[in-house]
Design an enzyme around this catalytic site. Structure first.
Site, PDB file in Angstrom:
ATOM      1  N   GLU A  43      51.372  51.820  32.377  1.00 59.47           N
ATOM      2  CA  GLU A  43      51.797  50.550  32.972  1.00 59.47           C
ATOM      3  C   GLU A  43      50.857  50.118  34.095  1.00 59.47           C
ATOM      4  OE1 GLU A  43      53.979  48.318  32.103  1.00 59.47           O
ATOM      5  OE2 GLU A  43      54.630  49.470  30.371  1.00 59.47           O
ATOM      6  N   TYR A 126      57.809  43.992  38.291  1.00 61.01           N
ATOM      7  CA  TYR A 126      57.687  44.124  36.836  1.00 61.01           C
ATOM      8  C   TYR A 126      57.418  45.570  36.435  1.00 61.01           C
ATOM      9  CZ  TYR A 126      55.562  44.695  32.353  1.00 61.01           C
ATOM     10  OH  TYR A 126      55.263  45.202  31.115  1.00 61.01           O
ATOM     11  N   ASP A 144      56.959  40.523  31.417  1.00 60.94           N
ATOM     12  CA  ASP A 144      55.502  40.386  31.461  1.00 60.94           C
ATOM     13  C   ASP A 144      55.098  39.107  30.736  1.00 60.94           C
ATOM     14  OD1 ASP A 144      55.820  40.953  28.774  1.00 60.94           O
ATOM     15  OD2 ASP A 144      54.288  42.519  28.709  1.00 60.94           O
TER      16      ASP A 144
END
Length: 344
Positions: A43, A126, A144
């Site tokens: 990520e 996020y 996203d």
């Protein structure tokens, strides 16, 4: 989103994901528990970077540092070296600090709750939501770019980017999906492979019958974007200084700012007006090729010169065959390549 519509979308998307999910090195195989370390590392790498680019970097990191504890013991210089070419180098600095904090303050266990994850360096709202959902099946939906596009088209939302992302975040926050990690990754995969920015494959979409944009033939228009802000151009000189023994002068950039802590040729100040660049000395040999590079907020144009001395502090010397031992960013690799071609 109405509860009944969400339930229908949720069910159909998971059915599609079970068949068509992308095979990615950080993803758990069906029926297996995700590795939180893999999820966090991927990520962070995926922030502002494509999946295709990240795969090789992720595999190299895991080969070198198979566990979080291994990465926690890594030297920052070594991490920067492995990161070179991936861009947005503040992420590498934050990743190093993040892993160290997890090792020191959380006993090496990545936190599960988004409100704990977001306290880690480099982890925004996020990324925290994505790690919580994918690694720990926390019932929430990260937002996203791909997920924004899918939901905006599903609901034919007219709010333009970038405000659209906040609108969708507020819309999905109350929703509590089951199999949250699979649902989030299903939305990501759908956006990446079917509900693409251009030429969406609506005929292959499992959600087409629920998509308001598809029904009104507006899928090519949504999401709407505000006009892109003007991106200024900056200017700099780079200096190739090689002594009689073949050593070339290199310099490390400051700990903060663009290309933080990365290594490259010494440069002049990066200025907004080319007339502010230093005067070209008669003994400088100009490299014919000009390098143009684009960062997030500005363009940079670099002209390079072969010089006898750079007269700058904190310069150290390295032979070109040993450049690969240093974290040299893509921009500076372009500059070095042009200098090597002329200098040799």
């Amino acid at each position: 989103m109405e509860k009944s519509k969400f339930q229908a979308v949720h069910s159909r998307l998971l059915q599609w994901y079970d068949t068509y999910q992308r095979q990615l090195p950080w993803r758990a195989l069906p029926g297996k528990q995700p590795n939180p370390y893999y999820v966090l590392l991927s990520e962070v790498m995926l922030q502002q970077t494509t999946v295709v680019t990240v795969i090789d970097y992720f595999n190299r990191f895991i080969a070198r540092w198979p566990t979080l504890q291994d990465l926690a013991q890594a030297d920052q210089e070594e991490l920067y070296h492995q990161w070179q070419g991936l861009g947005y180098y503040s992420r590498a600095r934050n990743l190093h600090a993040c892993i160290a904090m997890i090792a020191q303050q959380h006993g090496g266990a990545i936190p599960q709750a988004p409100n704990e994850l977001i306290r880690l360096p480099g982890i925004g709202s996020y990324t925290a939501a994505s790690i919580a959902a994918i690694a720990y099946d926390c019932p929430l939906i990260p937002v996203d770019g791909n997920i924004t596009r899918v939901i905006a088209r599903l609901l034919a939302m007219k709010t333009p980017l970038p405000d659209l992302k906040n609108s969708i975040f507020n819309l999905v926050t109350p929703l509590k999906p089951t199999r949250a990690g699979d649902f989030a990754q299903g939305l990501m995969d759908l956006g990446a492979t079917v509900c693409k920015p251009k030429n969406p494959l609506c005929g292959e979409c499992p959600l087409a019958s629920h998509c308001q944009s598809h029904k009104t033939n507006q899928q090519h228009l949504i999401p709407f974007s505000k006009p892109k802000p003007f991106k200024p151009t900056r200017y700099a000189y780079a200096f190739w200084c090689q002594d009689e023994e073949g050593f070339v002068s290199l310099k490390r950039r400051p700990e903060t700012g663009v290309l933080a802590n990365m290594v490259g040729l010494p440069t002049s100040e990066w200025v907004d007006d080319p007339s502010s660049l230093p005067s070209v000395e008669p003994e400088w040999i100009k490299i014919p090729k000009t390098i143009k590079h684009t960062f997030t907020h500005f363009h940079l144009i670099i002209e390079s010169f072969i010089t006898k001395d750079v007269n700058q502090s904190n310069v150290f010397k390295v032979k070109p065959q040993n450049f690969e031992d240093y974290p040299i960013p893509t921009l500076m690799k372009k500059v070095i390549k042009t200098c090597l071609n002329l200098g040799n």
